[in-house]
Design an enzyme around this catalytic site. Structure first.
Site, mmCIF file in Angstrom:
data_model
loop_
_atom_site.group_PDB
_atom_site.id
_atom_site.type_symbol
_atom_site.label_atom_id
_atom_site.label_comp_id
_atom_site.label_asym_id
_atom_site.label_seq_id
_atom_site.Cartn_x
_atom_site.Cartn_y
_atom_site.Cartn_z
ATOM 1 N N HIS A 190 -3.408 -1.978 -8.125
ATOM 2 C CA HIS A 190 -2.040 -2.132 -7.592
ATOM 3 C C HIS A 190 -0.965 -2.128 -8.681
ATOM 4 O O HIS A 190 0.085 -1.506 -8.513
ATOM 5 C CB HIS A 190 -1.958 -3.431 -6.763
ATOM 6 C CG HIS A 190 -0.843 -3.439 -5.765
ATOM 7 N ND1 HIS A 190 -0.914 -4.106 -4.574
ATOM 8 C CD2 HIS A 190 0.381 -2.851 -5.774
ATOM 9 C CE1 HIS A 190 0.211 -3.927 -3.890
ATOM 10 N NE2 HIS A 190 1.012 -3.177 -4.605
ATOM 11 N N LYS B 234 -5.702 -1.816 -2.162
ATOM 12 C CA LYS B 234 -5.430 -1.976 -3.602
ATOM 13 C C LYS B 234 -6.056 -3.243 -4.179
ATOM 14 O O LYS B 234 -6.135 -4.277 -3.494
ATOM 15 C CB LYS B 234 -3.909 -2.012 -3.832
ATOM 16 C CG LYS B 234 -3.185 -0.889 -3.097
ATOM 17 C CD LYS B 234 -1.697 -0.856 -3.331
ATOM 18 C CE LYS B 234 -1.024 0.147 -2.411
ATOM 19 N NZ LYS B 234 -0.482 -0.430 -1.180
ATOM 20 N N TYR C 141 -0.117 -7.885 0.799
ATOM 21 C CA TYR C 141 0.805 -7.818 1.943
ATOM 22 C C TYR C 141 0.432 -8.850 3.018
ATOM 23 O O TYR C 141 1.150 -9.020 3.998
ATOM 24 C CB TYR C 141 0.839 -6.408 2.570
ATOM 25 C CG TYR C 141 1.182 -5.292 1.605
ATOM 26 C CD1 TYR C 141 1.834 -5.546 0.397
ATOM 27 C CD2 TYR C 141 0.849 -3.965 1.881
ATOM 28 C CE1 TYR C 141 2.133 -4.514 -0.496
ATOM 29 C CE2 TYR C 141 1.153 -2.929 0.998
ATOM 30 C CZ TYR C 141 1.785 -3.214 -0.193
ATOM 31 O OH TYR C 141 2.076 -2.191 -1.068
ATOM 32 N N ASP D 218 -1.517 2.736 4.561
ATOM 33 C CA ASP D 218 -1.458 2.159 3.212
ATOM 34 C C ASP D 218 -1.461 0.635 3.315
ATOM 35 O O ASP D 218 -0.531 0.045 3.858
ATOM 36 C CB ASP D 218 -0.187 2.617 2.492
ATOM 37 C CG ASP D 218 -0.144 2.032 1.085
ATOM 38 O OD1 ASP D 218 -0.985 2.440 0.268
ATOM 39 O OD2 ASP D 218 0.696 1.139 0.823
HETATM 40 N N1 LIG Z 1 2.130 0.301 -4.648
HETATM 41 C C1 LIG Z 1 3.178 -0.508 -4.624
HETATM 42 O O1 LIG Z 1 3.438 -1.274 -5.565
HETATM 43 C C2 LIG Z 1 4.105 -0.471 -3.436
HETATM 44 C C3 LIG Z 1 5.399 -1.029 -3.542
HETATM 45 C C4 LIG Z 1 6.235 -0.951 -2.447
HETATM 46 C C5 LIG Z 1 5.792 -0.346 -1.268
HETATM 47 N N2 LIG Z 1 4.530 0.158 -1.179
HETATM 48 C C6 LIG Z 1 4.027 0.786 0.082
HETATM 49 O O2 LIG Z 1 4.981 1.757 0.500
HETATM 50 C C7 LIG Z 1 5.396 1.445 1.833
HETATM 51 C C8 LIG Z 1 6.824 1.900 2.051
HETATM 52 O O3 LIG Z 1 7.716 1.349 1.117
HETATM 53 P P1 LIG Z 1 8.830 0.266 1.502
HETATM 54 O O4 LIG Z 1 8.377 -0.523 2.680
HETATM 55 O O5 LIG Z 1 9.170 -0.438 0.238
HETATM 56 O O6 LIG Z 1 10.107 1.120 1.830
HETATM 57 P P2 LIG Z 1 10.553 2.325 2.760
HETATM 58 O O7 LIG Z 1 9.439 2.824 3.582
HETATM 59 O O8 LIG Z 1 11.305 3.255 1.891
HETATM 60 O O9 LIG Z 1 11.622 1.624 3.670
HETATM 61 C C9 LIG Z 1 11.273 0.677 4.638
HETATM 62 C C10 LIG Z 1 12.576 0.140 5.221
HETATM 63 O O10 LIG Z 1 13.290 1.214 5.865
HETATM 64 C C11 LIG Z 1 13.460 0.918 7.243
HETATM 65 N N3 LIG Z 1 13.237 2.176 7.970
HETATM 66 C C12 LIG Z 1 12.051 2.775 8.236
HETATM 67 N N4 LIG Z 1 12.231 3.932 8.877
HETATM 68 C C13 LIG Z 1 13.569 4.088 9.008
HETATM 69 C C14 LIG Z 1 14.385 5.092 9.587
HETATM 70 N N5 LIG Z 1 13.849 6.161 10.164
HETATM 71 N N6 LIG Z 1 15.742 4.928 9.548
HETATM 72 C C15 LIG Z 1 16.279 3.834 8.979
HETATM 73 N N7 LIG Z 1 15.560 2.835 8.399
HETATM 74 C C16 LIG Z 1 14.213 2.972 8.418
HETATM 75 C C17 LIG Z 1 12.458 -0.163 7.580
HETATM 76 O O11 LIG Z 1 12.960 -1.028 8.548
HETATM 77 P P3 LIG Z 1 12.265 -1.169 10.011
HETATM 78 O O12 LIG Z 1 10.880 -1.695 9.776
HETATM 79 O O13 LIG Z 1 13.153 -2.135 10.721
HETATM 80 O O14 LIG Z 1 12.288 0.204 10.620
HETATM 81 C C18 LIG Z 1 12.331 -0.907 6.250
HETATM 82 O O15 LIG Z 1 13.373 -1.860 6.112
HETATM 83 C C19 LIG Z 1 5.188 -0.064 1.915
HETATM 84 O O16 LIG Z 1 5.214 -0.534 3.231
HETATM 85 C C20 LIG Z 1 3.857 -0.203 1.218
HETATM 86 O O17 LIG Z 1 2.803 0.176 2.076
HETATM 87 C C21 LIG Z 1 3.682 0.127 -2.263
#
Ligand SMILES: NC(=O)c1ccc[n+]([C@@H]2O[C@H](COP(=O)([O-])OP(=O)(O)OC[C@H]3O[C@@H](n4cnc5c(N)ncnc54)[C@H](OP(=O)(O)O)[C@@H]3O)[C@@H](O)[C@H]2O)c1
Length: 322
Positions: free
Chosen positions: A113, A80, A51, A46
């Protein structure tokens, strides 16, 4: 690893249910993380130009394809249209730029997006005034944006198109006036914010749902100062108990829960061990009792983490979705 699960789109494409998130990772971090993710078996990636790391991702993809370690057909790449692209020619311009950076000829899904739009200001994807307010483009029209998205499919630059952060009313308006259907909706979704109404609506319309922030995006919760309101999902006692029962980590339980609801999840990590563990969820199954207990964790609407308050002024846009 036990066999992975795919989610079938209305286009016939198969989207791997577990994908890799790339937000909040510098070019250096994402280069290392992408190597580890591809090695661990992630094929759904994704991306987004906002980003600011698509060129680094593209270098790793090219390296893997040139080495014959993966084919383009095995990859499932999503990117996006940024909020600065809601204008005539915007989708073509920004998708061509993403494809150049990602070193690809097409993406598997191109998403709008956000439903709100920013003014275009050169190459700046986050245009702000002197007070730090985002410069909103309040005259954009979703139907015109969607027609521009459809043109990307016709030109072969995207296999499918979809939306992100749109609400039911906004999606309905597009569905009622569309030539190419909405294949995918990407929204915040996790154990505390299960989005049942939106998910049921999408299911009824054949729109595949992808969960962003599927682990509750702890770093983001802290950034937004919401730690008092939203406890850490991975410390939740129900999730901890289920994780002990299945000898899996709390994150694996949280991700498996989403996938067993028929929803794709795109966790982000730059930690090699967590990257590998997050995709190792295809060798166990949550039973009915686990699913019921996890369903009861929903705190909607208070469980929402991403309300875009970090984008000062976004909530003044007429198409602000929440
Ligand atoms: N469309 C949109 O508007 C939108 C908005 C937000 C996000 N996104 C997409 O969704 C993806 C994921 O969302 P997100 O990055 O907001 O949040 P997430 O995946 O829910 O959480 C990421 C966080 O959790 C930690 N983490 C990952 N695996 C873990 C585990 N097994 N145990 C404990 N902590 C863990 C990561 O730290 P570490 O890296 O240190 O492991 C990071 O701080 C984004 O990267 C992006 O591609 C899209």
């Amino acid at each position: 690893m036990a066999s992975k699960i795919d989610i079938e789109l209305t286009t016939g494409q198969k989207m791997p249910a577990l994908g890799f998130g790339t937000w909040q990772a510098s070019e250096e971090e994402i280069t290392k993380a992408m190597e580890e993710a591809l090695e661990a078996g992630y094929r759904h990636i994704d991306c987004a130009p906002v980003y600011l790391n698509e060129a680094a991702i593209g270098k790793v993809l090219k390296k893997w394809m040139d080495a014959g370690k993966v084919t383009r057909e095995e990859l499932f790449i999503v990117t996006k249209l940024p909020p600065t692209g809601h204008r005539s020619g915007g989708a073509e311009k920004y998708l061509k730029k993403s494809l150049k950076d990602l070193q690809l000829d097409y993406v598997d899904i191109y998403l709008v997006h956000t439903p709100f739009a920013f003014e275009e200001a050169g190459d700046d994807l986050h245009p702000m005034d002197e007070e730090g307010n985002f410069r909103m483009d309040k005259g954009s029209d979703h139907l015109k944006v969607w027609a521009n998205m459809e043109a990307q499919v016709a030109a072969g630059r995207a296999k499918a198109i979809g939306l992100s952060n749109f609400n039911i009313k906004q999606i309905k308006r597009i569905l009622d006036n569309t030539k190419i259907p909405v294949a995918n909706l990407q929204i915040e979704l996790h154990a505390y914010f299960q989005q049942n109404e939106l998910v049921n609506f999408c299911k009824s319309k054949g729109i595949a749902v992808t969960a962003y922030s599927p682990l509750g995006s702890r770093g983001f919760v802290e950034l937004m100062g919401k730690t008092e309101v939203i406890p850490a999902i991975m410390d939740n006692s129900t999730i901890l108990n289920i994780s002990k029962k299945h000898k899996k980590t709390p994150a694996q339980v949280a991700l498996r829960f989403t996938i067993q609801r028929g929803i794709a999840a795109i966790p982000k990590s730059t930690n090699g061990d967590r990257i590998r563990k997050n995709i190792d969820i295809f060798d166990f199954e949550l039973d009915e009792c686990d699913m019921e207990a996890l369903t009861a964790l929903d705190q909607s609407p208070n469980g929402r983490v991403c309300d875009f308050s970090f984008m000062k002024g976004a909530n003044t846009h007429p198409e602000f979705p929440f």
